[in-house]
Design an enzyme around this catalytic site. Structure first.
Site, PDB file in Angstrom:
ATOM      1  N   GLY A   1      11.354  -4.018   2.100  1.00 40.41           N
ATOM      2  CA  GLY A   1      12.588  -3.161   2.351  1.00 40.41           C
ATOM      3  C   GLY A   1      13.571  -3.327   1.346  1.00 40.41           C
ATOM      4  O   GLY A   1      14.104  -4.610   1.409  1.00 40.41           O
ATOM      5  N   GLY A   2      13.835  -2.864   0.097  1.00 43.86           N
ATOM      6  CA  GLY A   2      14.947  -2.993  -0.564  1.00 43.86           C
ATOM      7  C   GLY A   2      14.807  -4.135  -1.643  1.00 43.86           C
ATOM      8  O   GLY A   2      15.671  -4.709  -2.072  1.00 43.86           O
TER       9      GLY A   2
ATOM     10  N   HIS B   1       7.170   5.663   4.840  1.00 41.60           N
ATOM     11  CA  HIS B   1       7.335   5.715   6.159  1.00 41.60           C
ATOM     12  C   HIS B   1       7.592   4.624   7.034  1.00 41.60           C
ATOM     13  O   HIS B   1       7.139   3.676   6.648  1.00 41.60           O
ATOM     14  CB  HIS B   1       5.896   6.328   6.708  1.00 41.60           C
ATOM     15  CG  HIS B   1       5.727   7.915   6.628  1.00 41.60           C
ATOM     16  ND1 HIS B   1       4.970   8.514   5.545  1.00 41.60           N
ATOM     17  CD2 HIS B   1       6.061   8.856   7.412  1.00 41.60           C
ATOM     18  CE1 HIS B   1       5.102   9.611   5.371  1.00 41.60           C
ATOM     19  NE2 HIS B   1       5.934  10.197   6.609  1.00 41.60           N
TER      20      HIS B   1
ATOM     21  N   PRO C   1       0.922  -1.119  -0.008  1.00 42.22           N
ATOM     22  CA  PRO C   1       0.051   0.013  -0.089  1.00 42.22           C
ATOM     23  C   PRO C   1       0.909   1.254   0.030  1.00 42.22           C
ATOM     24  O   PRO C   1       1.918   1.283   0.831  1.00 42.22           O
ATOM     25  CB  PRO C   1      -0.807  -0.080   1.588  1.00 42.22           C
ATOM     26  CG  PRO C   1       0.158  -1.090   2.171  1.00 42.22           C
ATOM     27  CD  PRO C   1       0.772  -1.867   1.461  1.00 42.22           C
TER      28      PRO C   1
ATOM     29  N   ALA D   1       0.498   5.251  -0.147  1.00 39.91           N
ATOM     30  CA  ALA D   1      -0.406   6.506   0.252  1.00 39.91           C
ATOM     31  C   ALA D   1      -0.099   7.432  -0.936  1.00 39.91           C
ATOM     32  O   ALA D   1       1.198   7.604  -0.872  1.00 39.91           O
ATOM     33  CB  ALA D   1      -0.774   6.974   1.504  1.00 39.91           C
TER      34      ALA D   1
HETATM   35  C1  FMN Z   1       5.713   6.198  -1.683  1.00 41.52           C
HETATM   36  C2  FMN Z   1       5.575   5.161  -0.636  1.00 41.52           C
HETATM   37  C3  FMN Z   1       4.289   5.261   0.335  1.00 41.52           C
HETATM   38  C4  FMN Z   1       4.039   4.239   1.278  1.00 41.52           C
HETATM   39  N1  FMN Z   1       2.796   4.322   1.878  1.00 41.52           N
HETATM   40  C5  FMN Z   1       2.580   3.301   2.738  1.00 41.52           C
HETATM   41  C6  FMN Z   1       1.429   3.127   3.227  1.00 41.52           C
HETATM   42  O1  FMN Z   1       0.303   3.875   3.076  1.00 41.52           O
HETATM   43  N2  FMN Z   1       0.864   2.040   4.132  1.00 41.52           N
HETATM   44  C7  FMN Z   1       1.962   1.306   4.496  1.00 41.52           C
HETATM   45  O2  FMN Z   1       1.601   0.320   5.208  1.00 41.52           O
HETATM   46  N3  FMN Z   1       3.352   1.423   3.767  1.00 41.52           N
HETATM   47  C8  FMN Z   1       3.398   2.438   3.078  1.00 41.52           C
HETATM   48  N4  FMN Z   1       4.687   2.495   2.530  1.00 41.52           N
HETATM   49  C9  FMN Z   1       5.837   1.362   2.931  1.00 41.52           C
HETATM   50  C10 FMN Z   1       5.375   0.002   2.128  1.00 41.52           C
HETATM   51  O3  FMN Z   1       4.420  -0.773   2.500  1.00 41.52           O
HETATM   52  C11 FMN Z   1       6.867  -0.934   2.355  1.00 41.52           C
HETATM   53  O4  FMN Z   1       6.970  -1.112   3.580  1.00 41.52           O
HETATM   54  C12 FMN Z   1       8.130  -0.189   1.569  1.00 41.52           C
HETATM   55  O5  FMN Z   1       7.678   0.156   0.149  1.00 41.52           O
HETATM   56  C13 FMN Z   1       9.045  -1.260   1.534  1.00 41.52           C
HETATM   57  O6  FMN Z   1      10.234  -0.774   0.872  1.00 41.52           O
HETATM   58  P1  FMN Z   1      10.640  -0.660  -0.672  1.00 41.52           P
HETATM   59  O7  FMN Z   1      10.016   0.679  -0.990  1.00 41.52           O
HETATM   60  O8  FMN Z   1      12.146  -0.465  -0.473  1.00 41.52           O
HETATM   61  O9  FMN Z   1       9.996  -1.803  -1.324  1.00 41.52           O
HETATM   62  C14 FMN Z   1       5.029   3.157   1.626  1.00 41.52           C
HETATM   63  C15 FMN Z   1       6.202   3.213   0.758  1.00 41.52           C
HETATM   64  C16 FMN Z   1       6.263   3.935  -0.426  1.00 41.52           C
HETATM   65  C17 FMN Z   1       7.607   3.961  -1.057  1.00 41.52           C
END
Ligand code: FMN
Length: 380
Positions: free
Chosen positions: A249-250, A202, A19, A21
């Site tokens: 993550g990553g 976040h 997800p 946002a």
């Molecule tokens: C642009 C963006 C918005 C995000 N918004 C949410 C959110 O609304 N809810 C949530 O649980 N995690 C949110 N996350 C975190 C992701 O769920 C996830 O933990 C994260 O993207 C994993 O790391 P990665 O970006 O390296 O794949 C967001 C991540 C990004 C990059």
């Protein structure tokens, strides 16, 4: 390779489209779902205490179902809420500090009377406190039951968790440390989303709030420790069930996915990897490659909570100007930032992305990317 996650949720691939946002669109979620992943819809922008917002939620679900157009797949969705502690309104001092910080770092005048310091991210805990979940629960019982409801920045009350589980919905919650993982496992959470420090967006921390006391574990370390911890808890009889361990993550390609599965993660959650997809609201920002000097930073002075973002000129200015002064709390400050952004979009480039941002693929549909990744997991 563990198949628990896929089996339990009847998915083609052990992948959750994260997800995101402001970034995830209904089309993106529907494509992820149709391709065989678990789709997610972020709902943190909605205030379920307001009828209009609840109507918007129902309309989002209805559009999602229409886009998926497959009754056997449409329940493969995760509805995502923010579940932070309820925060007080900002003080006058915090607002003054914020105005001065923005005036200094952007070199623009800020008319404080034109900024509405309203909370733009109302916590699920506020819906619980204000008894505002009746219509939502009724909707889940009568209209549409997603397979998963997830929470970031904390977890809801025991009674909400038990209620949703009794109705056959799995509860997923983000953990960023072993302390958080342990608490969630003991609470009976069905899926623990282990978010490493490299993750974009976040950070979902809720127990360790001071970065000085945060070990900032990587995704791989968090997953390895979580799997070991579960074995110990099971041996000692501390958990009567085994939660799913989701790595996030990553994770950018099929090799990263295979590695996490080889470390006994049940599935992976992909955020940054999907930012450049055609259906992402952020795709334009990722249409051209970044220079090799581009970096990310974990920054808590835009929204009020730590978030990994690309180090743009705006973030650089903000970080060099900030002197540690007290700022408004999360939700209020983020909403104020978004209002400045609407007036000065070119000066306020806040691009949430993880450490893997250099390998974001662009010009590709979400379903194509999920299928490509899913198919090549088996080959690794
Ligand atoms: C642009 C963006 C918005 C995000 N918004 C949410 C959110 O609304 N809810 C949530 O649980 N995690 C949110 N996350 C975190 C992701 O769920 C996830 O933990 C994260 O993207 C994993 O790391 P990665 O970006 O390296 O794949 C967001 C991540 C990004 C990059």
């Amino acid at each position: 390779m563990s198949k628990a996650f896929q089996k339990c949720l009847n998915l083609k691939y052990p992948i959750i489209q994260a997800p995101m946002a402001g970034v995830t669109t209904i089309d993106m979620a529907a494509q992820a779902c149709r391709a065989g992943a678990m789709a997610s819809l972020p709902l943190s922008h909605l205030d379920f205490r307001i009828a209009k917002d609840f109507e918007q939620f129902k309309s989002m679900i209805s559009q999602f179902r229409t886009h998926v157009a497959n009754e056997s797949l449409e329940k493969n969705i995760n509805l995502n809420f923010f579940c932070h502690d309820i925060l007080n309104k900002p003080t006058k001092l915090q607002i003054d500090n914020w105005v001065k910080l923005y005036e200094r770092s952007l070199n623009i005048p800020i008319d404080v009377d034109k900024i509405n310091f309203k909370n733009g991210n109302v916590s699920f805990k506020a819906f619980e406190r204000d008894d505002a979940l009746h219509d939502f629960f009724q909707y889940l019982a009568d209209e549409f039951k997603p397979k998963v409801i997830s929470f970031h920045f904390g977890h809801p009350s025991k009674s909400t968790i038990k209620y949703l589980q009794r109705h056959g919905i799995l509860i997923f919650v983000t953990a960023t440390s072993m302390k958080e993982f342990h608490l969630l496992a003991k609470l009976g959470i069905d899926g623990i989303v282990c978010q490493g420090y490299e993750a974009g967006g976040h950070r979902g921390n809720f127990l360790v709030n001071d970065s000085k006391n945060d070990e900032n574990l990587s995704t791989a370390q968090l997953v390895k420790r979580a799997v070991t911890e579960l074995a110990v808890m099971r041996d000692k009889g501390h958990v009567y069930y085994i939660p799913l361990v989701i790595a996030t993550g990553g994770i950018m390609d099929s090799k990263d996915i295979s590695y996490m599965l080889s470390q006994q993660a049940d599935g992976v959650q992909l955020g940054t990897a999907l930012l450049g997809c055609n259906e992402s609201n952020a795709s334009e920002n990722f249409s051209k490659p970044f220079t090799s000097h581009s970096e990310t930073r974990m920054v808590n002075i835009v929204s009020g909570k730590p978030a990994r973002t690309i180090l743009t000129r705006f973030i650089e200015h903000l970080l060099t100007t900030f002197q540690g002064e007290e700022l408004p709390p999360y939700g209020y400050m983020y909403n104020a930032f978004k209002q400045v952004k609407r007036t000065y979009p070119e000066l306020t480039n806040f691009l949430l992305a993880g450490e893997g941002f250099q390998s974001v693929q662009s010009d590709i549909a979400t379903d194509q990317l999920i299928t490509k990744l899913g198919k090549s997991i088996a080959k690794n």
